[in-house]
Design a protein around this motif. Structure first.
Motif, mmCIF file in Angstrom:
data_model
loop_
_atom_site.group_PDB
_atom_site.id
_atom_site.type_symbol
_atom_site.label_atom_id
_atom_site.label_comp_id
_atom_site.label_asym_id
_atom_site.label_seq_id
_atom_site.Cartn_x
_atom_site.Cartn_y
_atom_site.Cartn_z
ATOM 1 N N ARG A 1 1.031 -1.392 -0.082
ATOM 2 C CA ARG A 1 -0.028 0.090 0.084
ATOM 3 C C ARG A 1 1.005 1.259 -0.023
ATOM 4 O O ARG A 1 1.808 1.547 0.808
ATOM 5 C CB ARG A 1 -1.200 -0.107 1.024
ATOM 6 N N LYS A 2 0.262 1.931 -0.582
ATOM 7 C CA LYS A 2 1.100 3.391 -1.249
ATOM 8 C C LYS A 2 0.760 3.988 0.246
ATOM 9 O O LYS A 2 -0.482 4.286 0.614
ATOM 10 C CB LYS A 2 0.406 4.390 -2.315
ATOM 11 N N ARG A 3 1.907 4.785 0.552
ATOM 12 C CA ARG A 3 1.340 5.564 2.000
ATOM 13 C C ARG A 3 1.469 7.067 1.551
ATOM 14 O O ARG A 3 2.032 7.690 0.713
ATOM 15 C CB ARG A 3 2.869 5.713 3.583
ATOM 16 N N SER A 4 0.085 7.826 2.613
ATOM 17 C CA SER A 4 -0.059 9.035 2.259
ATOM 18 C C SER A 4 0.310 9.525 3.488
ATOM 19 O O SER A 4 0.407 9.533 4.346
ATOM 20 C CB SER A 4 -1.869 9.275 2.458
ATOM 21 N N ARG A 5 0.361 11.098 2.864
ATOM 22 C CA ARG A 5 1.209 12.246 3.975
ATOM 23 C C ARG A 5 -0.107 12.634 5.213
ATOM 24 O O ARG A 5 -0.759 12.537 4.751
ATOM 25 C CB ARG A 5 1.707 13.110 3.225
ATOM 26 N N PRO A 6 0.199 13.124 6.074
ATOM 27 C CA PRO A 6 -0.793 12.886 7.055
ATOM 28 C C PRO A 6 -1.490 14.160 6.680
ATOM 29 O O PRO A 6 -0.525 15.653 6.544
ATOM 30 C CB PRO A 6 0.190 13.121 8.089
ATOM 31 N N GLY A 7 -2.795 14.872 7.059
ATOM 32 C CA GLY A 7 -3.654 15.494 6.428
ATOM 33 C C GLY A 7 -3.429 15.842 5.415
ATOM 34 O O GLY A 7 -3.880 17.152 4.766
ATOM 35 N N ARG A 8 -2.896 15.113 4.482
ATOM 36 C CA ARG A 8 -3.349 15.356 3.111
ATOM 37 C C ARG A 8 -4.341 13.831 2.001
ATOM 38 O O ARG A 8 -4.004 13.134 2.577
ATOM 39 C CB ARG A 8 -2.189 15.589 2.147
ATOM 40 N N ALA A 9 -5.457 14.369 1.371
ATOM 41 C CA ALA A 9 -6.302 13.866 0.974
ATOM 42 C C ALA A 9 -5.812 12.969 -0.012
ATOM 43 O O ALA A 9 -4.433 14.185 -1.270
ATOM 44 C CB ALA A 9 -7.788 14.451 0.258
ATOM 45 N N PRO A 10 -6.042 11.913 -0.813
ATOM 46 C CA PRO A 10 -5.212 11.384 -1.721
ATOM 47 C C PRO A 10 -6.199 11.965 -2.942
ATOM 48 O O PRO A 10 -7.088 13.217 -3.368
ATOM 49 C CB PRO A 10 -5.942 9.945 -1.982
ATOM 50 N N ALA A 11 -5.024 11.946 -4.338
ATOM 51 C CA ALA A 11 -5.763 12.867 -5.297
ATOM 52 C C ALA A 11 -6.843 11.947 -6.058
ATOM 53 O O ALA A 11 -6.822 10.747 -5.644
ATOM 54 C CB ALA A 11 -4.842 13.240 -6.094
ATOM 55 N N PRO A 12 -7.947 12.510 -6.832
ATOM 56 C CA PRO A 12 -9.086 12.135 -7.485
ATOM 57 C C PRO A 12 -8.406 10.954 -8.124
ATOM 58 O O PRO A 12 -7.810 11.153 -8.981
ATOM 59 C CB PRO A 12 -9.782 12.992 -7.863
ATOM 60 N N ALA A 13 -9.253 9.836 -7.979
ATOM 61 C CA ALA A 13 -8.727 8.474 -9.005
ATOM 62 C C ALA A 13 -8.581 9.011 -10.344
ATOM 63 O O ALA A 13 -9.814 9.369 -11.191
ATOM 64 C CB ALA A 13 -9.732 7.591 -8.899
ATOM 65 N N GLY A 14 -7.673 8.715 -11.768
ATOM 66 C CA GLY A 14 -7.715 8.496 -12.596
ATOM 67 C C GLY A 14 -7.001 10.095 -13.007
ATOM 68 O O GLY A 14 -6.230 10.228 -13.679
ATOM 69 N N ARG A 15 -6.502 10.854 -12.008
ATOM 70 C CA ARG A 15 -6.016 12.087 -11.633
ATOM 71 C C ARG A 15 -4.436 11.936 -12.394
ATOM 72 O O ARG A 15 -3.906 11.101 -11.522
ATOM 73 C CB ARG A 15 -6.487 12.606 -10.818
ATOM 74 N N THR A 16 -4.023 11.661 -13.243
ATOM 75 C CA THR A 16 -2.562 12.248 -13.240
ATOM 76 C C THR A 16 -1.551 13.553 -13.532
ATOM 77 O O THR A 16 -0.717 13.753 -12.592
ATOM 78 C CB THR A 16 -1.799 11.644 -14.367
ATOM 79 N N ALA A 17 -2.217 15.095 -14.029
ATOM 80 C CA ALA A 17 -1.967 16.545 -13.386
ATOM 81 C C ALA A 17 -1.765 16.452 -12.334
ATOM 82 O O ALA A 17 -2.609 16.561 -11.470
ATOM 83 C CB ALA A 17 -2.272 17.261 -14.694
ATOM 84 N N ARG A 18 -1.167 17.559 -11.758
ATOM 85 C CA ARG A 18 -1.284 18.531 -10.422
ATOM 86 C C ARG A 18 -2.772 19.304 -10.370
ATOM 87 O O ARG A 18 -2.420 20.148 -11.261
ATOM 88 C CB ARG A 18 -0.072 18.685 -10.104
ATOM 89 N N PRO A 19 -3.272 19.346 -9.502
ATOM 90 C CA PRO A 19 -4.233 20.288 -9.139
ATOM 91 C C PRO A 19 -3.814 21.531 -9.150
ATOM 92 O O PRO A 19 -3.021 22.196 -8.579
ATOM 93 C CB PRO A 19 -5.125 19.487 -7.850
ATOM 94 N N ARG A 20 -4.397 22.525 -10.006
ATOM 95 C CA ARG A 20 -4.053 24.015 -10.079
ATOM 96 C C ARG A 20 -4.870 24.939 -8.881
ATOM 97 O O ARG A 20 -6.345 24.844 -8.570
ATOM 98 C CB ARG A 20 -4.143 24.396 -11.186
ATOM 99 N N GLN A 21 -4.129 25.813 -8.211
ATOM 100 C CA GLN A 21 -5.385 26.947 -7.799
ATOM 101 C C GLN A 21 -6.829 26.986 -8.589
ATOM 102 O O GLN A 21 -7.695 27.433 -7.774
ATOM 103 C CB GLN A 21 -4.267 28.327 -7.516
ATOM 104 N N SER A 22 -6.438 27.304 -9.719
ATOM 105 C CA SER A 22 -7.994 27.759 -10.749
ATOM 106 C C SER A 22 -8.953 26.693 -10.412
ATOM 107 O O SER A 22 -10.420 27.169 -10.404
ATOM 108 C CB SER A 22 -7.680 27.763 -12.113
ATOM 109 N N GLU A 23 -8.536 25.192 -10.584
ATOM 110 C CA GLU A 23 -9.327 24.486 -10.168
ATOM 111 C C GLU A 23 -10.089 24.705 -8.416
ATOM 112 O O GLU A 23 -11.179 23.825 -8.382
ATOM 113 C CB GLU A 23 -9.342 22.675 -9.976
ATOM 114 N N VAL A 24 -9.434 24.942 -7.188
ATOM 115 C CA VAL A 24 -9.424 24.782 -6.052
ATOM 116 C C VAL A 24 -10.810 25.973 -6.295
ATOM 117 O O VAL A 24 -11.707 26.076 -5.620
ATOM 118 C CB VAL A 24 -8.268 25.996 -5.485
ATOM 119 N N ALA A 25 -10.574 27.171 -6.718
ATOM 120 C CA ALA A 25 -11.391 28.265 -6.921
ATOM 121 C C ALA A 25 -12.461 28.281 -6.793
ATOM 122 O O ALA A 25 -13.349 28.627 -7.195
ATOM 123 C CB ALA A 25 -10.681 29.970 -7.725
ATOM 124 N N ARG A 26 -12.581 27.267 -8.026
ATOM 125 C CA ARG A 26 -13.890 26.813 -9.227
ATOM 126 C C ARG A 26 -14.826 25.591 -7.772
ATOM 127 O O ARG A 26 -15.218 26.196 -8.215
ATOM 128 C CB ARG A 26 -13.813 25.925 -10.207
#
Length: 365
Positions: free
Chosen positions: A5-30
């Motif tokens: 199993r891949k370890r996840s960093r404390p306090g950080r949610a895993p990236a959505p399934a199937g996503r390969t690119a880093r989320p951007r601030q514009s997506e957070v804003a939307r």
């Protein structure tokens, strides 16, 4: 054999399934339903002089967590690089290096405070070609050569400033600009100063006073008008639209005939706003002269600010002085704090009433 199993960093949610690119601030804003500038400020942990509610802050953090957003470490390293340079950009047709320019005292305060803090200045003089907007949509991109930039002028391009703030570039505007979320600014207390000028005229016995101002939505003009109307209200004098004359071309529309019509209707005092063009005060002086009305025996005049250098002849004008040098120094203090990643604010700077010779008691009925 089961895969580890891949370890996840404390306090950080895993990236959505199937996503390969880093989320951007514009997506957070939307996702959060806010501007990208707000996201940038919240995720950086600072307010840049803006008021961001706890509810909005939490919406941004929740959206970032659900998307698995983390700051780009390379971008952070670039943002941390400092040259000890502060930029100064003026939204005027000519950069205000002439000692007689009304903006020049701002630069004096900027230079003194920057030198005291160990910064050199970069003066972006492209505005002399016709203003910031004349060079296209990326006219302000060159200010990124500095660690942060001060902006000066009544009519700044909102879109370009908003983009700099959204990118986390330290920006401070000299003059109130709270209509741009996240933009830090320093300003003078024009509301209180304008109200005091009206109070002084009312104390002399004036009961009908008219404000002459340019027809734009510059915050400095809005603040002066607000203070003027508050002064009328406090003195129990008539206000409303009839008490304010707005004109896009006051030097053409404020005629001697119009001024005579006001005085025949009982107006005994006129107040003009100061702008970088001096148009309102220039028009008022010309109308009084052409109408052959004596000041201050027949009408009193006051200026919400200081007269342009070319109109500073004659008796001292009643009004108030803008602490431009102090404002320039305050802007550097705020910008230096933002460059250092600190949370800081600067209070409004008080203006000083100027008792001149252009105001006196109204004429006897």
């Amino acid at each position: 054999m089961d895969e580890p199993r891949k370890r996840s960093r404390p306090g950080r949610a895993p990236a959505p399934a199937g996503r390969t690119a880093r989320p951007r601030q514009s997506e957070v804003a939307r996702l959060a339903g806010v501007s990208q500038a707000t996201v940038s400020l919240v995720l950086a942990g600072k307010k840049q002089g803006a008021t961001i509610s706890d509810e909005t802050r939490q919406k941004v953090l929740d959206a970032a967590r659900s998307l698995g957003y983390v700051p780009d470490p390379a971008a952070r390293r670039l943002a941390a690089a400092r040259n000890d340079l502060l930029g100064v950009f003026s939204f005027t047709a000519t950069f205000p290096t002439d000692v007689q320019h009304s903006y020049y005292p701002f630069l004096v305060g900027v230079e003194q405070e920057a030198a005291a803090r160990g910064y050199d200045l970069v003066l972006f003089t492209g505005s002399s070609t016709g203003g910031a907007g004349a060079a296209g949509p990326d006219a302000l991109s060159r200010v990124r050569l500095a660690d942060g930039c001060l902006f000066l002028g009544r009519h700044a391009p909102a879109g370009e400033l908003r983009r700099l703030v959204a990118d986390g570039f330290p920006v401070v505007h000299i003059g109130r600009r709270d209509e741009l979320e996240g933009l830090a600014w320093v300003g003078a207390d024009y509301v209180s100063a304008s109200r005091e000028v009206v109070g002084r005229l009312a104390a002399l016995g004036h009961r009908r006073i008219v404000l002459i101002r340019e027809d734009d939505d510059a915050p400095a003009s809005t603040d002066r008008e607000h203070g003027f109307l508050k002064g009328l209200e406090a003195a129990g004098l008539p206000g409303g639209p009839a008490a304010v004359f707005r004109s896009a071309a006051p030097e053409r529309e404020l005629t001697a005939e119009r001024l005579r019509g006001w005085t025949d209707d009982g107006v005994t005092a006129f107040v003009a706003e100061e702008t970088d063009t001096g148009g309102a005060w220039r028009a008022l002086r010309t109308a009084v002269r052409d109408a052959r009305v004596d000041c201050p025996r027949e009408v009193s005049l006051a200026l919400l600010g200081s007269p342009p250098p070319d109109l500073a002849d004659g008796p001292q004008v009643t009004g108030f002085d803008i602490p431009r040098t102090r404002l320039g120094a305050a802007a550097v203090r705020l910008l230096a704090a933002l460059v250092a990643g600190e949370e800081a604010t600067e209070p409004l700077v008080s203006c000083v009433f100027r008792a001149g010779a252009t105001a006196g008691p109204p004429p006897a009925p």
